[in-house]
Design a protein around this motif. Structure first.
Motif, PDB file in Angstrom:
ATOM      1  N   VAL A 136       0.693  -1.238  -0.022  1.00 34.48           N
ATOM      2  CA  VAL A 136      -0.107  -0.052  -0.048  1.00 34.48           C
ATOM      3  C   VAL A 136       0.917   1.447   0.011  1.00 34.48           C
ATOM      4  O   VAL A 136       1.587   1.617   0.983  1.00 34.48           O
ATOM      5  CB  VAL A 136      -0.957  -0.143   1.175  1.00 34.48           C
ATOM      6  CG1 VAL A 136      -1.601   1.332   1.455  1.00 34.48           C
ATOM      7  CG2 VAL A 136      -1.818  -1.199   1.061  1.00 34.48           C
TER       8      VAL A 136
ATOM      9  N   LYS B 143       0.021   4.344  -0.935  1.00 32.85           N
ATOM     10  CA  LYS B 143      -0.791   5.536  -0.918  1.00 32.85           C
ATOM     11  C   LYS B 143       0.079   6.697  -0.026  1.00 32.85           C
ATOM     12  O   LYS B 143       0.718   6.377   0.912  1.00 32.85           O
ATOM     13  CB  LYS B 143      -2.109   5.456  -0.234  1.00 32.85           C
ATOM     14  CG  LYS B 143      -1.990   4.994   1.185  1.00 32.85           C
ATOM     15  CD  LYS B 143      -3.626   4.581   1.877  1.00 32.85           C
ATOM     16  CE  LYS B 143      -3.293   4.326   3.439  1.00 32.85           C
ATOM     17  NZ  LYS B 143      -4.623   3.624   3.989  1.00 32.85           N
TER      18      LYS B 143
ATOM     19  N   ILE C 197      -8.092   0.714  -3.191  1.00 36.39           N
ATOM     20  CA  ILE C 197      -8.386   0.247  -2.033  1.00 36.39           C
ATOM     21  C   ILE C 197      -9.283   1.128  -1.250  1.00 36.39           C
ATOM     22  O   ILE C 197      -9.531   1.064  -0.084  1.00 36.39           O
ATOM     23  CB  ILE C 197      -7.356  -0.399  -1.275  1.00 36.39           C
ATOM     24  CG1 ILE C 197      -6.181   0.776  -0.840  1.00 36.39           C
ATOM     25  CG2 ILE C 197      -6.610  -1.358  -1.796  1.00 36.39           C
ATOM     26  CD1 ILE C 197      -5.366   0.352   0.309  1.00 36.39           C
TER      27      ILE C 197
ATOM     28  N   MET D  68     -13.457  -7.995   0.595  1.00 39.57           N
ATOM     29  CA  MET D  68     -12.465  -7.400   1.100  1.00 39.57           C
ATOM     30  C   MET D  68     -12.840  -6.824   2.533  1.00 39.57           C
ATOM     31  O   MET D  68     -14.114  -6.459   2.566  1.00 39.57           O
ATOM     32  CB  MET D  68     -12.020  -6.072   0.279  1.00 39.57           C
ATOM     33  CG  MET D  68     -11.068  -5.254   0.775  1.00 39.57           C
ATOM     34  SD  MET D  68     -11.527  -3.948   1.585  1.00 39.57           S
ATOM     35  CE  MET D  68     -10.325  -2.537   0.874  1.00 39.57           C
TER      36      MET D  68
ATOM     37  N   MET E  26     -11.904  -5.045   6.736  1.00 39.57           N
ATOM     38  CA  MET E  26     -10.932  -4.368   7.721  1.00 39.57           C
ATOM     39  C   MET E  26     -11.468  -4.723   9.028  1.00 39.57           C
ATOM     40  O   MET E  26     -12.788  -5.049   9.231  1.00 39.57           O
ATOM     41  CB  MET E  26     -10.744  -3.038   7.607  1.00 39.57           C
ATOM     42  CG  MET E  26      -9.603  -2.486   6.530  1.00 39.57           C
ATOM     43  SD  MET E  26     -10.091  -0.692   6.700  1.00 39.57           S
ATOM     44  CE  MET E  26     -10.941  -0.365   5.262  1.00 39.57           C
TER      45      MET E  26
ATOM     46  N   MET F 115      -3.682  -5.819   7.664  1.00 35.20           N
ATOM     47  CA  MET F 115      -2.804  -4.801   7.128  1.00 35.20           C
ATOM     48  C   MET F 115      -1.692  -4.817   8.286  1.00 35.20           C
ATOM     49  O   MET F 115      -1.400  -6.031   8.915  1.00 35.20           O
ATOM     50  CB  MET F 115      -3.454  -3.344   7.777  1.00 35.20           C
ATOM     51  CG  MET F 115      -5.265  -3.540   7.229  1.00 35.20           C
ATOM     52  SD  MET F 115      -6.001  -1.969   6.901  1.00 35.20           S
ATOM     53  CE  MET F 115      -5.534  -1.087   8.772  1.00 35.20           C
ATOM     54  N   SER F 116      -0.844  -3.875   8.293  1.00 31.81           N
ATOM     55  CA  SER F 116       0.564  -4.048   9.219  1.00 31.81           C
ATOM     56  C   SER F 116       0.402  -4.647  10.447  1.00 31.81           C
ATOM     57  O   SER F 116       0.735  -5.427  10.840  1.00 31.81           O
ATOM     58  CB  SER F 116       1.204  -2.597   9.299  1.00 31.81           C
ATOM     59  OG  SER F 116       1.718  -2.121   7.995  1.00 31.81           O
TER      60      SER F 116
ATOM     61  N   ARG G 211      -2.840  -6.268   2.870  1.00 31.68           N
ATOM     62  CA  ARG G 211      -2.479  -5.085   2.240  1.00 31.68           C
ATOM     63  C   ARG G 211      -1.546  -4.438   3.238  1.00 31.68           C
ATOM     64  O   ARG G 211      -2.276  -3.812   4.427  1.00 31.68           O
ATOM     65  CB  ARG G 211      -3.679  -4.219   2.188  1.00 31.68           C
ATOM     66  CG  ARG G 211      -5.096  -5.004   1.245  1.00 31.68           C
ATOM     67  CD  ARG G 211      -6.255  -4.230   0.997  1.00 31.68           C
ATOM     68  NE  ARG G 211      -6.800  -3.772   2.445  1.00 31.68           N
ATOM     69  CZ  ARG G 211      -7.489  -4.491   3.083  1.00 31.68           C
ATOM     70  NH1 ARG G 211      -7.984  -5.651   2.558  1.00 31.68           N
ATOM     71  NH2 ARG G 211      -7.902  -3.939   4.250  1.00 31.68           N
ATOM     72  N   ILE G 212      -0.551  -4.194   3.444  1.00 27.03           N
ATOM     73  CA  ILE G 212       0.715  -3.621   3.883  1.00 27.03           C
ATOM     74  C   ILE G 212       1.024  -2.309   3.258  1.00 27.03           C
ATOM     75  O   ILE G 212       1.630  -2.291   2.516  1.00 27.03           O
ATOM     76  CB  ILE G 212       1.731  -4.675   3.861  1.00 27.03           C
ATOM     77  CG1 ILE G 212       1.211  -6.119   4.384  1.00 27.03           C
ATOM     78  CG2 ILE G 212       2.785  -4.410   5.351  1.00 27.03           C
ATOM     79  CD1 ILE G 212       0.661  -6.290   5.704  1.00 27.03           C
ATOM     80  N   GLY G 213       1.032  -1.171   4.512  1.00 27.87           N
ATOM     81  CA  GLY G 213       1.588   0.096   4.139  1.00 27.87           C
ATOM     82  C   GLY G 213       2.547   0.537   4.980  1.00 27.87           C
ATOM     83  O   GLY G 213       3.761   0.472   4.720  1.00 27.87           O
ATOM     84  N   THR G 214       2.386   0.735   6.191  1.00 32.18           N
ATOM     85  CA  THR G 214       3.430   1.365   7.153  1.00 32.18           C
ATOM     86  C   THR G 214       4.565   0.226   7.425  1.00 32.18           C
ATOM     87  O   THR G 214       5.657   0.970   7.490  1.00 32.18           O
ATOM     88  CB  THR G 214       2.448   1.507   8.480  1.00 32.18           C
ATOM     89  OG1 THR G 214       1.293   2.188   8.259  1.00 32.18           O
ATOM     90  CG2 THR G 214       3.366   2.512   9.536  1.00 32.18           C
TER      91      THR G 214
ATOM     92  N   ARG H 265       2.820   7.538   7.074  1.00 32.41           N
ATOM     93  CA  ARG H 265       2.611   8.325   6.249  1.00 32.41           C
ATOM     94  C   ARG H 265       2.272   9.801   6.770  1.00 32.41           C
ATOM     95  O   ARG H 265       1.843   9.949   7.873  1.00 32.41           O
ATOM     96  CB  ARG H 265       1.058   8.036   5.553  1.00 32.41           C
ATOM     97  CG  ARG H 265       1.191   6.553   4.906  1.00 32.41           C
ATOM     98  CD  ARG H 265       0.050   6.102   4.360  1.00 32.41           C
ATOM     99  NE  ARG H 265      -1.072   5.641   5.406  1.00 32.41           N
ATOM    100  CZ  ARG H 265      -0.967   4.448   5.630  1.00 32.41           C
ATOM    101  NH1 ARG H 265      -0.187   3.629   5.191  1.00 32.41           N
ATOM    102  NH2 ARG H 265      -1.801   4.106   6.781  1.00 32.41           N
TER     103      ARG H 265
HETATM  104  C1  LIG Z   1      -3.990   2.268   4.391  1.00 34.50           C
HETATM  105  C2  LIG Z   1      -4.549   1.136   4.104  1.00 34.50           C
HETATM  106  C3  LIG Z   1      -3.974  -0.097   4.337  1.00 34.50           C
HETATM  107  C4  LIG Z   1      -2.728  -0.155   4.977  1.00 34.50           C
HETATM  108  O1  LIG Z   1      -2.537   0.101   6.371  1.00 34.50           O
HETATM  109  P1  LIG Z   1      -1.240   0.083   6.892  1.00 34.50           P
HETATM  110  O2  LIG Z   1      -1.783  -0.129   8.419  1.00 34.50           O
HETATM  111  O3  LIG Z   1      -0.432   1.250   6.612  1.00 34.50           O
HETATM  112  O4  LIG Z   1      -0.644  -1.299   6.705  1.00 34.50           O
HETATM  113  C5  LIG Z   1      -4.670  -1.314   4.087  1.00 34.50           C
HETATM  114  N1  LIG Z   1      -6.125  -1.235   3.669  1.00 34.50           N
HETATM  115  C6  LIG Z   1      -6.524  -0.040   3.303  1.00 34.50           C
HETATM  116  C7  LIG Z   1      -8.043  -0.198   2.720  1.00 34.50           C
HETATM  117  C8  LIG Z   1      -6.075   1.182   3.779  1.00 34.50           C
HETATM  118  O5  LIG Z   1      -6.659   2.089   3.499  1.00 34.50           O
END
Ligand SMILES: *Cc1c(COP(=O)(O)O)cnc(C)c1O
Length: 224
Positions: free
Chosen positions: A28, A30, A72, A156, A158, A199-200, A215-218, A224
């Motif tokens: 991720v 973004k 996403i 999908m 959360m 997620m993370s 879905r991994i961002g941080t 961010r």
């Molecule tokens: C930002 C986001 C993520 C990633 O989240 P992190 O905690 O940064 O890994 C995953 N899914 C969705 C829908 C997001 O908006």
């Protein structure tokens, strides 16, 4: 290039962990600049997640065609036309109205758009998505048969934003169970295989409950 995050190492570490489990990594990116996407790309990452249409389109322009972009974020109906055709998958389809708009626009462009149906199971009221019951009714009523140019690839979701592990596990289980129930209701559905969750902070719990995509961002790109 970010000083304190080793993006390449993070990508390799995730693939080392996820590949043997057959779990796909959606990186991720973004709110992070194209240079950071490039670092992940060079480390072999190909699936990227973005949550804003304009930012996604800028990045699509800047990278080779072998990148797979997943949308996403919450998709506003007035952005559907811009997004359809420029993205591999829209993971965050959170209403029937949005789904039908994506379908109309895909048909108009002569393409098929792959989508996931977003479930709302978390305790936060601000999160978007179908309730499990709403989604089961959608399939019971066989409304998907009206879609002309959209392929429903799965679900999908959360989990609640909490430290309560039992609650997080229950949320993920509900997402996976809803997909299973949909297949019981409509066993003729084809390739409804994807469960994108985790997620993370909670991806390992998501994998235990059957996630096929995390879905991994941080954890990869830093804060961010
Ligand atoms: C930002 C986001 C993520 C990633 O989240 P992190 O905690 O940064 O890994 C995953 N899914 C969705 C829908 C997001 O908006």
């Amino acid at each position: 290039m970010s000083a304190n995050v080793d993006i390449k190492q993070n990508i390799l570490r995730y693939h080392h962990e996820l590949d043997p489990l057959n779990v796909n990594l959606v990186a991720v990116s973004k709110f992070h600049p194209a240079g950071m996407v490039a670092e992940a790309y060079e480390a072999g990452q190909r699936i990227f997640g973005e949550s804003r249409v304009d930012e996604l389109l800028e990045k699509v322009e800047a990278f080779p065609d072998d990148i797979v972009w997943h949308f996403i974020g919450h998709l506003q109906t007035n952005k559907v036309r811009k997004l359809v055709g420029n993205v591999s998958m829209i993971e965050s389809v959170d209403s029937e109205r949005l789904l039908n708009l994506i379908d109309e626009e895909s048909a108009r462009k002569g393409i098929v758009t792959d989508v996931l149906l977003q479930l709302h199971v978390a305790q936060e009221e601000t999160k978007f998505g179908f309730s499990p019951d709403e989604l089961l009714d959608y399939f019971r009523d066989r409304k998907f048969e009206n879609l002309k140019a959209t392929h429903l690839c799965g679900v999908m979701g959360m989990a609640s934003n909490t430290d309560d592990v039992a609650r997080i596990e229950a949320d993920f289980k509900l997402i996976a169970d809803t997909r299973r129930k949909i297949l019981e209701i409509t066993p003729d559905l084809r390739r409804f295989d994807i469960i994108s969750m985790g997620m993370s902070g909670d991806y390992q719990l998501a994998i235990k409950q059957g996630a096929t995509h995390v879905r991994i961002g941080t954890d990869i790109f830093g804060t961010r």
